[in-house]
Design a protein around this motif. Structure first.
Motif, mmCIF file in Angstrom:
data_model
loop_
_atom_site.group_PDB
_atom_site.id
_atom_site.type_symbol
_atom_site.label_atom_id
_atom_site.label_comp_id
_atom_site.label_asym_id
_atom_site.label_seq_id
_atom_site.Cartn_x
_atom_site.Cartn_y
_atom_site.Cartn_z
ATOM 1 N N LEU A 188 0.802 -1.228 0.000
ATOM 2 C CA LEU A 188 0.000 0.000 0.000
ATOM 3 C C LEU A 188 0.838 1.285 0.000
ATOM 4 O O LEU A 188 0.506 2.230 -0.737
ATOM 5 C CB LEU A 188 -0.966 -0.014 1.182
ATOM 6 C CG LEU A 188 -2.046 1.074 1.203
ATOM 7 C CD1 LEU A 188 -2.895 1.007 -0.070
ATOM 8 C CD2 LEU A 188 -2.930 0.932 2.444
ATOM 9 N N PRO A 189 1.936 1.376 0.793
ATOM 10 C CA PRO A 189 2.726 2.617 0.757
ATOM 11 C C PRO A 189 3.266 2.936 -0.631
ATOM 12 O O PRO A 189 3.297 4.106 -1.037
ATOM 13 C CB PRO A 189 3.857 2.330 1.747
ATOM 14 C CG PRO A 189 3.333 1.282 2.655
ATOM 15 C CD PRO A 189 2.453 0.429 1.795
ATOM 16 N N LEU A 247 -8.523 -0.918 -0.766
ATOM 17 C CA LEU A 247 -8.218 -0.450 -2.121
ATOM 18 C C LEU A 247 -9.517 -0.424 -2.920
ATOM 19 O O LEU A 247 -9.708 -1.210 -3.860
ATOM 20 C CB LEU A 247 -7.194 -1.370 -2.798
ATOM 21 C CG LEU A 247 -5.750 -1.329 -2.281
ATOM 22 C CD1 LEU A 247 -4.922 -2.440 -2.896
ATOM 23 C CD2 LEU A 247 -5.118 0.035 -2.565
ATOM 24 N N ILE A 266 1.936 1.890 -3.486
ATOM 25 C CA ILE A 266 0.798 2.217 -4.343
ATOM 26 C C ILE A 266 0.384 3.669 -4.116
ATOM 27 O O ILE A 266 0.146 4.430 -5.061
ATOM 28 C CB ILE A 266 -0.384 1.265 -4.054
ATOM 29 C CG1 ILE A 266 -0.035 -0.165 -4.493
ATOM 30 C CG2 ILE A 266 -1.656 1.741 -4.761
ATOM 31 C CD1 ILE A 266 -1.044 -1.213 -4.081
ATOM 32 N N LYS A 267 0.347 4.083 -2.839
ATOM 33 C CA LYS A 267 -0.079 5.442 -2.513
ATOM 34 C C LYS A 267 0.886 6.500 -3.023
ATOM 35 O O LYS A 267 0.463 7.576 -3.460
ATOM 36 C CB LYS A 267 -0.259 5.579 -1.001
ATOM 37 C CG LYS A 267 -1.534 4.934 -0.471
ATOM 38 C CD LYS A 267 -1.718 5.220 1.011
ATOM 39 C CE LYS A 267 -3.076 4.739 1.494
ATOM 40 N NZ LYS A 267 -3.284 5.024 2.941
ATOM 41 N N ASN A 268 2.203 6.192 -2.975
ATOM 42 C CA ASN A 268 3.157 7.212 -3.425
ATOM 43 C C ASN A 268 3.466 7.115 -4.925
ATOM 44 O O ASN A 268 4.299 7.869 -5.446
ATOM 45 C CB ASN A 268 4.451 7.162 -2.607
ATOM 46 C CG ASN A 268 5.280 5.908 -2.854
ATOM 47 O OD1 ASN A 268 5.123 5.198 -3.845
ATOM 48 N ND2 ASN A 268 6.192 5.614 -1.926
ATOM 49 N N LYS A 306 1.970 0.368 -9.676
ATOM 50 C CA LYS A 306 0.545 0.483 -9.994
ATOM 51 C C LYS A 306 -0.174 -0.830 -9.694
ATOM 52 O O LYS A 306 0.312 -1.909 -10.032
ATOM 53 C CB LYS A 306 0.341 0.890 -11.450
ATOM 54 C CG LYS A 306 0.997 -0.006 -12.482
ATOM 55 C CD LYS A 306 0.827 0.586 -13.881
ATOM 56 C CE LYS A 306 1.561 -0.231 -14.935
ATOM 57 N NZ LYS A 306 1.458 0.388 -16.279
#
Length: 338
Positions: free
Chosen positions: A225-226, A247, A228-230, A234
């Protein structure tokens, strides 16, 4: 002996002597029974929850949460015992050989079934050597890709893999784990060939994916997740049949065009085969209370998993279905894992 002709004090003395004699005759039988049956009060000493992985892993964190809350619910001591090695097989074998008295339990996760299904040297049988106690939580993995990959969905990924067989590289946390077998399941379902590269954990595989050495990984949502968030990677889809609340914008495998593709990581408690049903039921009731606690649900949400209360029978059905499904993938893909 006639007690009716004896005085009241005498009768009381005689009755006391008879009661003492009866108690002394019954004592050996009571002692023998006490030695051969479980304690009426369970647990009356510390219960070990064996984690077959090193401290700090997701399974270890779940075990420590469960140990703390089970201790509070059952007013007893539950301690975590890490016995890592061989992709979880060492700790799992240890529990399989432990006395079936409820004082040694296993915190099982996906490797419990995937390793048994794919690695001949695992040396444990998840169906015959264990008694299901209770499911704790489940959560999907997420397919993640290098940003340069010319595919932004699972449908595009499959089409690319068909055009370029063997060109795409996929990193896993190790051969025989769920991260590996979920790739083999995709390949079996789509008739594609994607090169598998085993790593010592998802973290180094993720770093190589970000750097462009490989193109794909799957991992737990908290692990990826970190990134994906930054925007470092993808997401293409979650591995389950439904979306994850962690998500919400990422499609499920069914939505991605792969109906019936439903892979989740799970956490469950297992006991050695032969553990008394009364102990199993007591633990199961306590687990179901634990996973309903507000603070536990909040922790689950942060870890992108969902509570999965249920009976030992339901867990048994799940474990059997999961194990047999992975055995079928191993056979279909002709996997040889040492």
């Amino acid at each position: 002996m006639n007690l009716s002709s004896t005085s009241a004090p005498g009768r009381r003395q005689m009755l006391a002597l008879l009661a003492a004699a009866a108690a002394s005759l019954a004592m050996p039988a009571a002692l023998a029974q006490g030695l051969s049956t479980p304690s009426a009060v369970y647990p009356d000493r510390a219960v070990r929850i064996v984690v077959p992985f090193a401290p700090g892993a997701g399974t270890d964190a779940m075990a420590r949460l469960v140990a703390q809350k089970l201790g509070e619910v059952m007013n007893a001591s539950f301690v975590v015992d890490n016995r890592a090695g061989a992709s979880g097989a060492i700790g799992t074998q240890y529990v399989a050989q432990a006395p079936p008295d409820g004082y040694t339990l296993l915190l099982a996760a996906s490797p419990f079934t995937t390793v048994a299904a794919s690695v001949p040297g695992a040396h444990y049988d998840p169906l015959r050597q264990f008694t299901p106690v209770g499911m704790i939580a489940t959560g999907p993995l997420v397919w993640a890709a290098n940003n340069a990959l010319p595919a932004n969905s699972m449908k595009e990924l499959v089409a690319l893999a068909r055009r370029q067989p063997g060109v795409l590289n996929y990193g896993s946390a190790g051969a025989g784990g769920v991260n590996h077998l979920v790739l083999e399941l995709l390949k079996a379902r789509t008739g594609t060939f994607i090169t598998h590269i085993p790593y010592r954990g998802v973290a180094p595989a993720t770093m190589d994916m970000i750097g462009g050495q490989i193109q794909l990984v799957t991992g737990t949502i908290p692990a990826l997740l970190p990134f994906i968030k930054n925007g470092s990677v993808k997401p293409l889809a979650v591995t389950s049949a439904k979306r994850s609340s962690a998500l919400p914008d990422v499609p499920s495998m069914s939505e991605a065009g792969l109906a019936g593709f439903d892979v989740v990581n799970y956490f469950a408690l297992m006991a050695p085969a032969g553990t008394p049903p009364a102990i199993v039921n007591s633990l199961n009731a306590a687990i179901n209370k634990v996973v309903a606690l507000p603070e536990v649900l909040a922790r689950f949400k942060a870890d992108a998993v969902e509570a999965a209360p249920g009976s030992p029978v339901l867990l048994g059905h799940f474990i059997e279905a999961d194990y047999r499904a992975w055995r079928n993938v191993v056979k279909t893909q002709n996997l040889k894992i040492e």
